[in-house]
Design a protein around this motif. Sequence first.
Motif, PDB file in Angstrom:
ATOM      1  N   ALA A 105      53.732  41.839  55.478  1.00 17.47           N
ATOM      2  CA  ALA A 105      53.997  42.616  56.469  1.00 17.47           C
ATOM      3  C   ALA A 105      54.890  42.473  57.019  1.00 17.47           C
ATOM      4  CB  ALA A 105      53.488  43.701  57.083  1.00 17.47           C
ATOM      5  N   PHE A 106      55.215  41.525  57.470  1.00 14.09           N
ATOM      6  CA  PHE A 106      56.449  40.936  58.627  1.00 14.09           C
ATOM      7  C   PHE A 106      57.995  40.895  57.720  1.00 14.09           C
ATOM      8  CE2 PHE A 106      58.878  37.654  60.482  1.00 14.09           C
ATOM      9  CZ  PHE A 106      59.551  37.807  61.537  1.00 14.09           C
ATOM     10  N   LEU A 107      57.049  39.488  56.823  1.00 16.38           N
ATOM     11  CA  LEU A 107      58.037  39.022  55.876  1.00 16.38           C
ATOM     12  C   LEU A 107      58.893  39.309  55.063  1.00 16.38           C
ATOM     13  CD1 LEU A 107      56.149  35.890  55.211  1.00 16.38           C
ATOM     14  CD2 LEU A 107      58.178  35.467  57.237  1.00 16.38           C
ATOM     15  N   SER A 108      57.817  40.750  54.515  1.00 17.44           N
ATOM     16  CA  SER A 108      58.823  41.745  53.674  1.00 17.44           C
ATOM     17  C   SER A 108      59.505  42.500  54.020  1.00 17.44           C
ATOM     18  CB  SER A 108      57.473  43.205  53.363  1.00 17.44           C
ATOM     19  OG  SER A 108      57.118  42.610  52.910  1.00 17.44           O
ATOM     20  N   THR A 141      32.283  41.527  38.789  1.00 21.74           N
ATOM     21  CA  THR A 141      33.081  40.853  38.878  1.00 21.74           C
ATOM     22  C   THR A 141      34.601  41.151  38.758  1.00 21.74           C
ATOM     23  OG1 THR A 141      33.676  40.855  36.056  1.00 21.74           O
ATOM     24  CG2 THR A 141      31.678  39.805  37.866  1.00 21.74           C
ATOM     25  N   ILE A 142      35.993  40.616  39.156  1.00 21.83           N
ATOM     26  CA  ILE A 142      37.340  40.731  38.833  1.00 21.83           C
ATOM     27  C   ILE A 142      37.696  41.533  37.745  1.00 21.83           C
ATOM     28  CG2 ILE A 142      39.402  40.571  39.553  1.00 21.83           C
ATOM     29  CD1 ILE A 142      38.034  40.573  42.121  1.00 21.83           C
ATOM     30  N   ALA A 143      36.690  41.383  36.662  1.00 26.56           N
ATOM     31  CA  ALA A 143      37.554  41.276  35.418  1.00 26.56           C
ATOM     32  C   ALA A 143      37.001  42.681  35.062  1.00 26.56           C
ATOM     33  CB  ALA A 143      36.939  41.074  34.697  1.00 26.56           C
ATOM     34  N   ASP A 144      35.628  43.325  35.924  1.00 27.60           N
ATOM     35  CA  ASP A 144      35.018  45.121  36.299  1.00 27.60           C
ATOM     36  C   ASP A 144      36.698  46.179  36.454  1.00 27.60           C
ATOM     37  OD1 ASP A 144      33.449  43.554  34.326  1.00 27.60           O
ATOM     38  OD2 ASP A 144      31.956  43.591  36.762  1.00 27.60           O
ATOM     39  N   LEU A 145      37.277  45.097  36.796  1.00 26.19           N
ATOM     40  CA  LEU A 145      38.134  46.232  37.483  1.00 26.19           C
ATOM     41  C   LEU A 145      39.568  46.266  35.939  1.00 26.19           C
ATOM     42  CD1 LEU A 145      39.394  44.745  41.035  1.00 26.19           C
ATOM     43  CD2 LEU A 145      38.067  46.464  40.401  1.00 26.19           C
ATOM     44  N   ARG A 146      39.223  46.204  35.212  1.00 31.21           N
ATOM     45  CA  ARG A 146      40.156  46.485  33.975  1.00 31.21           C
ATOM     46  C   ARG A 146      40.603  47.671  33.811  1.00 31.21           C
ATOM     47  NH1 ARG A 146      39.303  41.242  31.575  1.00 31.21           N
ATOM     48  NH2 ARG A 146      40.467  39.759  31.657  1.00 31.21           N
ATOM     49  N   GLY A 147      41.510  48.718  33.438  1.00 30.71           N
ATOM     50  CA  GLY A 147      41.036  49.817  33.658  1.00 30.71           C
ATOM     51  C   GLY A 147      41.396  51.068  34.151  1.00 30.71           C
ATOM     52  N   ARG A 148      40.385  50.240  35.398  1.00 26.66           N
ATOM     53  CA  ARG A 148      40.347  51.236  36.999  1.00 26.66           C
ATOM     54  C   ARG A 148      41.846  51.497  37.820  1.00 26.66           C
ATOM     55  NH1 ARG A 148      33.788  50.380  37.593  1.00 26.66           N
ATOM     56  NH2 ARG A 148      33.161  49.673  35.499  1.00 26.66           N
ATOM     57  N   LYS A 149      40.778  52.746  39.221  1.00 27.51           N
ATOM     58  CA  LYS A 149      42.414  52.284  39.964  1.00 27.51           C
ATOM     59  C   LYS A 149      42.067  51.966  41.653  1.00 27.51           C
ATOM     60  CE  LYS A 149      42.354  56.911  39.569  1.00 27.51           C
ATOM     61  NZ  LYS A 149      42.308  57.822  39.529  1.00 27.51           N
ATOM     62  N   VAL A 150      42.640  50.890  41.613  1.00 23.31           N
ATOM     63  CA  VAL A 150      42.787  49.964  43.614  1.00 23.31           C
ATOM     64  C   VAL A 150      43.524  50.412  44.399  1.00 23.31           C
ATOM     65  CG1 VAL A 150      41.698  48.180  44.428  1.00 23.31           C
ATOM     66  CG2 VAL A 150      41.629  48.007  41.959  1.00 23.31           C
ATOM     67  N   ALA A 151      42.695  50.895  45.170  1.00 23.33           N
ATOM     68  CA  ALA A 151      44.410  51.171  46.481  1.00 23.33           C
ATOM     69  C   ALA A 151      44.761  50.176  47.221  1.00 23.33           C
ATOM     70  CB  ALA A 151      43.142  52.438  47.480  1.00 23.33           C
ATOM     71  N   ALA A 152      45.373  49.625  47.467  1.00 23.67           N
ATOM     72  CA  ALA A 152      45.931  48.623  48.480  1.00 23.67           C
ATOM     73  C   ALA A 152      47.243  48.988  49.131  1.00 23.67           C
ATOM     74  CB  ALA A 152      46.057  47.841  47.463  1.00 23.67           C
ATOM     75  N   ASN A 153      47.334  48.641  50.091  1.00 22.63           N
ATOM     76  CA  ASN A 153      49.341  49.008  50.092  1.00 22.63           C
ATOM     77  C   ASN A 153      49.957  48.321  49.998  1.00 22.63           C
ATOM     78  OD1 ASN A 153      47.829  46.088  52.495  1.00 22.63           O
ATOM     79  ND2 ASN A 153      49.621  46.832  53.680  1.00 22.63           N
ATOM     80  N   ARG A 154      50.677  49.160  50.112  1.00 20.62           N
ATOM     81  CA  ARG A 154      52.458  48.064  49.375  1.00 20.62           C
ATOM     82  C   ARG A 154      53.129  47.262  49.964  1.00 20.62           C
ATOM     83  NH1 ARG A 154      55.697  52.603  46.545  1.00 20.62           N
ATOM     84  NH2 ARG A 154      55.060  51.760  44.962  1.00 20.62           N
ATOM     85  N   GLY A 155      53.414  45.913  49.849  1.00 16.34           N
ATOM     86  CA  GLY A 155      54.181  45.279  50.522  1.00 16.34           C
ATOM     87  C   GLY A 155      53.787  45.232  51.690  1.00 16.34           C
ATOM     88  N   GLY A 156      51.713  44.328  51.567  1.00 15.26           N
ATOM     89  CA  GLY A 156      51.094  43.606  52.323  1.00 15.26           C
ATOM     90  C   GLY A 156      50.370  43.315  52.143  1.00 15.26           C
ATOM     91  N   TRP A 157      49.075  42.872  52.518  1.00 15.32           N
ATOM     92  CA  TRP A 157      47.629  42.193  52.429  1.00 15.32           C
ATOM     93  C   TRP A 157      47.324  42.494  51.485  1.00 15.32           C
ATOM     94  CZ3 TRP A 157      45.128  41.011  57.628  1.00 15.32           C
ATOM     95  CH2 TRP A 157      46.454  40.076  58.636  1.00 15.32           C
ATOM     96  N   GLY A 158      47.702  43.909  51.003  1.00 19.44           N
ATOM     97  CA  GLY A 158      46.647  44.677  50.088  1.00 19.44           C
ATOM     98  C   GLY A 158      46.826  44.142  49.034  1.00 19.44           C
ATOM     99  N   GLN A 159      48.178  44.507  48.036  1.00 23.37           N
ATOM    100  CA  GLN A 159      49.082  44.182  47.623  1.00 23.37           C
ATOM    101  C   GLN A 159      48.763  42.603  46.568  1.00 23.37           C
ATOM    102  OE1 GLN A 159      52.559  45.504  46.781  1.00 23.37           O
ATOM    103  NE2 GLN A 159      53.133  45.053  45.280  1.00 23.37           N
ATOM    104  N   TYR A 160      49.337  41.855  47.799  1.00 22.77           N
ATOM    105  CA  TYR A 160      49.109  40.434  47.243  1.00 22.77           C
ATOM    106  C   TYR A 160      47.507  39.636  47.134  1.00 22.77           C
ATOM    107  CZ  TYR A 160      50.268  35.977  48.203  1.00 22.77           C
ATOM    108  OH  TYR A 160      50.051  34.044  48.090  1.00 22.77           O
TER     109      TYR A 160
END
Length: 335
Positions: A105-108, A141-160
Motif C-alpha cells: 500500500a505504501f509503495l503503491s 484448492t486455489i484451482a477451485d476459484l476458477r469462475g468465482r468472485k474473490v474480494a481483494a483490496n486493490r493496490g495492496g496485500w489482497g490483490q498481490y
Amino acid sequence: MMPRPAPPDPMNPVSGTPTMRFHATRRSLLLGAAAVLAAPAISRAQTPVLRIGNQKGGLRSLIEASGQGKDLPYRIEWSEFPAAAPLLEALNAGAIDLGTQGDLAFLSVFANGAPIRAIGATRADAASQAILVPGQSTARTIADLRGRKVAANRGGWGQYLLRAALKREGIPHGEVTQVPLGPADASLAFRSGAVDAWVIWEPYNSIEIEGFGARILADGTGLTPTVSLLSVNEAALRDKRPLLTDFVRRNERGWAWAQENIPAFARSTSELTRIPEAMLRRAYTVQKTRAVPLDAALAAELQVAADQSVEFGVMARTIRVADAVDTGFTLASAR
C-alpha cells in the motif's frame, strides 16, 4: 483643614486614595490571574507535536498498552482512519506526520509521486495473510476459484496475494473475478455470499474463522513479505526528525512488549475496538509481529515484491525501493 491625599505614584499601584488603591489592586489581581490562566496554553503551544494516523486498534493501541506513550518529550495528536488508503491520502497531503500501513500500500502511493518515506518496519508471519472461503464452500484448492468472485483490496496485500497464489498454481488471473473491496465492504459481501472468497489479513481472519466459521483456502507463506512500514511526510522528515527518531524506538520497544504480553495487548485492543479478546489473542499469536531493521537487505526484498507488483497490476510503474526508505532511523535506533 484635612491634608490632601498624596497624588498616585504610577510606579506604585497601592499609592493614592483608598478607592484608587482598591481599583489598582483589583487590576493587578486580574492581570495576574490572566497570566496564570494563559500559562498552560502558552506551554501547550510550545510543546512539539507529532500528528499520527491510526487505523482502529493499531498503532495507538500498541503504544498505549505497552506504556510507550508515557513521558513523551512531545505531544501526540491521534487521527483515526478506517483503512490504509485514506491514511495515506492524509499523509500525502501533509495532514498527518506519520502512520503505519502494509508495504505494498505504501509503495503503491509512493510510486504515484507522493512525498512520503518509510522510516521503520515490522514483519508479521506470512500466515497472517490468507484467502478465506465460507465454511460450507465446496472450494478446497486455489484451482477451485476458477469462475468465482474473490474480494481483494486493490493496490495492496489482497490483490498481490491473489495474483501470486494464482501464478504459483499456473492459473490465468482472468479465470477469477477480483472484486475490489476494502475490509469493511468485503466482510459484508463475504458473509452475505455476494463473493465466494476473500483475501484478507489479521485480525479479520480470526474474526471470520472464530465468529463466522470461515476457513483458510491458502495463506501467504512463501508468497508475500508481510512487512508493515512506519511512513512519514517529507515535511515531517525535514522538520521533526528528533521526534520521529524517538517514536521509532518506542514503536520497536512496544512490539517487543506485545510479543511477551499477548493477553494484555489483546485486552487493551479489545477495549478500543470491541473485537472479542479471544479473536485478538488468536490474531496476535498468528501474526508474531516484531520490529525489523529497515536496511538495505529489507529494501532489496521489497524491491522483488515491488517489481512483481507491476506485473500483478498492484503498482502502476517500477520504482527503486531504496529511494522510498530512510535507513538512518534504523541506524539511530541501534545506537
